[in-house]
Enzyme design. Sequence first.
Site, short mmCIF file in Angstrom:
data_model
loop_
_atom_site.label_atom_id
_atom_site.label_comp_id
_atom_site.label_asym_id
_atom_site.label_seq_id
_atom_site.Cartn_x
_atom_site.Cartn_y
_atom_site.Cartn_z
N THR A 1 0.83 -1.19 0.00
CA THR A 1 0.00 0.00 0.00
C THR A 1 0.87 1.25 0.00
OG1 THR A 1 -0.03 0.13 2.41
CG2 THR A 1 -1.84 -1.07 1.36
N ASP A 2 0.26 2.35 -0.43
CA ASP A 2 0.84 3.64 -0.09
C ASP A 2 0.65 3.83 1.42
OD1 ASP A 2 2.01 6.13 -0.24
OD2 ASP A 2 0.77 6.82 -1.91
N TRP A 3 1.37 4.78 2.00
CA TRP A 3 1.45 4.89 3.45
C TRP A 3 0.08 5.24 4.05
CZ3 TRP A 3 5.03 2.52 1.74
CH2 TRP A 3 6.24 2.28 2.37
N PHE A 4 -0.44 4.30 4.84
CA PHE A 4 -1.75 4.39 5.50
C PHE A 4 -2.91 4.29 4.49
CE2 PHE A 4 1.28 6.89 8.04
CZ PHE A 4 1.24 6.17 9.23
N GLY A 5 -2.64 3.76 3.31
CA GLY A 5 -3.67 3.66 2.29
C GLY A 5 -4.69 2.57 2.59
#
Length: 801
Positions: free
Chosen positions: A300-304
Amino acid sequence: MKKRILLLPALILACTIGICASAQKKSPGLPQLGKSPLKDVIKAMTLEEKAKLVVGMGFRMPAAPRRRNDTSRRAANAFNLPQPDPADNIPEKVPGAAGRTHAIARLGIPSITVSDGPAGVRINPIRNNDSSKTYYATAFPVGTLLASSWDPELVHKVGEAFGNEVREYGVDILLGPGENIHRNPLGGRNFEYYSEDPLVSGTMAAAIINGIQSQGVGTSIKHFVANNQETNRGSVNTIVSQRALRELYLKGFEIAIKKSHPWTVMSSYNKVNGTYTSQTRDLLTTILKNEWGFKGLVMTDWFGGHDPVAQMNAGNDLLMPGVPTQTQAIIAGVKKGEIKMEQLDANVERILKVVMMSPEFKKYKYSDKPDLKKHARVSRMAAAEGMVLLKDDGNALPLKGKKVALFGNASYDLVAGGTGSGNVNKAYTISLVQGLNNAGYTINNDLKHSYESYISEAKARQPHNAMSFFMLPPPIPQMEISSDIITKEAADADEAIITIGRNAGEGADRKVDNDFDLMDSEKALIKSIGDAFHAKGKKLVVVINAGGVIETASWRDQVDGILLAWQPGLEAGNAITDVLSGKVDPSGKLATTFPVNYSDDPTAKNFPGKELPMPEGQKPSMMMGRPAEVVYQEGIFVGYRYYNTFDVKPAYPFGYGLSYTKFKYSGMKLSSKTFNGSVTASITVTNTGKVTGREVVELYVSAPVHSLQKPAEELRAFGKTRSLKPGESQTLSFTLAAKDLESFDTAQSAWVAEEGAYTVRIGASSEDIKGNRVFNLPKSIVVEKVHDVLKPQVEIDELKK
């Protein structure tokens, strides 16, 4: 003794679930990663260990420079970001890196480190307040500049230098390159991305991935997919047709992934047709892993995303940066039967395969001493090769005299690259005044000192912002120049240069006023200096130092030359001077269109979409935004596909760029007038000018229109000549296969090449066509059948010719 008794149960629990990596030892008799069959290692893992492995170790926000208070933690709190598990408070191997995976030492599984970003390794340059040893990285030119070189071999060389720094600083995977299409000129992260065209984007991304990974480290191509804006990026629903998605937004990723095999793919924040990309199995498994054969892991993208169970089931193998609640949700999901163990094992297997390729697993002894001087030379060379000469009336360039009147804040404070995760902690940035001085040009010292003092004082007045990782300070207004100074400079100097600077980055999109359009003070500066120098028969050149497109049509007639320098990295001023002086002949061409007005762009009517009501009880997030949706009503008509099809004249067309020399195209040929599996086009390019130079050659195809609407032409191949001396020629050949003729037919869920006459156009830009030939496809071809997935949930009123 009492304390030891109290702590022992906690330590045993921590090590049981694999979070006390530093305290663990390899257990005799257990399978070991790399020595035992992978299936045996996975079988030996507990559910808790598997759940830990697919969730990263957490993240602390890299905000403004740390002071006595922990700025990163305050910034994270301001963005409402979850904090890491206290049990994972193991010192970072590489301070300032973006994240880590969990180690499971008893099975020989190490933790690997990932780092931003697409223009250079983003790590802390100073550690423990000790500046006697530094860890600065090379800021390479941004993606828009590299793409403007149209030179995959050059980009590969940049990747080799880049990858060496990744490896020597102890990082295993670089979080880049960015691959999203320039859908709209205001995209805040367009500087990270390459082009409005998927062939250019995919080819350049593949080149830098291959270069980086040649050094034994990995990449993470991002942001998959249709992440074309920063406004409400974490919640916006991108509503897009299957055809536009396949032909434009997925196509660049497909090209890059098939040509370069990146170790990882990063899913994006946004939704596509109603579902978060990190929770969409049709995207991550059906298309990426099954149709395209991708073998690496998806992170994932960060915290996605919002649902760890859905992410695991979608095939989003690794959740980054990782928070404890995700681990808990995955464990509960398996126990409830919401995640099958086979699916979790598949995710774990992909992660472990990447771990085994990493320098950490191979016990590489990194030096923390990459050859930064050598890499700076690579950065300078690449920067000069990707700059685009937009205007050169009356041979304004190269510079004729050695005395230069230098105006504009950015001449003394160049922008090396964009902000956010795309920023690089570099040791220096060469300004244009430094670059000109280094090359023997003379600049008025009084004017220089005035600018430097003005900029320094203006920066000192800017408030310190703990969220500066995302939030750019307001631009410094242009320093006012008196008419007396301008008159004196016009009398004394040989020519004038004005640099117009722009910056943008993660967290916000650009604006039309005072960003895409010039500020009133910039327009006034151009007019007053242009009038004064022209009155003396002298030239005015404007250098554009920006990561994206700006308006030029309203002021370009007031200047003699325009050099688009983009954001050239840490050697910026030297590289710009290399081109201004004629040391390097400009050979870059636009990989994105410059419209006359912002309103001319087909996406201007719906960018960045509309905001929706907040659900009751929820608050908007500073990082992720508000609920929103954007409809891609322009369909397949993005960039030159729109301008050329709908006869809208741009300021500078896709593929455009001038040189200090001239080129003649001749002898265009096709290998056959009938398509039978392939057809080859060739053309000869001759340098008819007076200096050595290189020429980008672009091949477009106009397809017959039957059941499917088509753009007037589409780029299907390109090449760049070697350095040609005056009078020297080179013949370039391009072979087209059925895949180079295809369009996506939604009704058939297939790529098809429709029967009829195809026109091959070869030229110096999408408008400047030098030759065309026609061949016939006797019968329609179904090139590839694919899955009928990612359908929009609402009807889209798409643009039609």
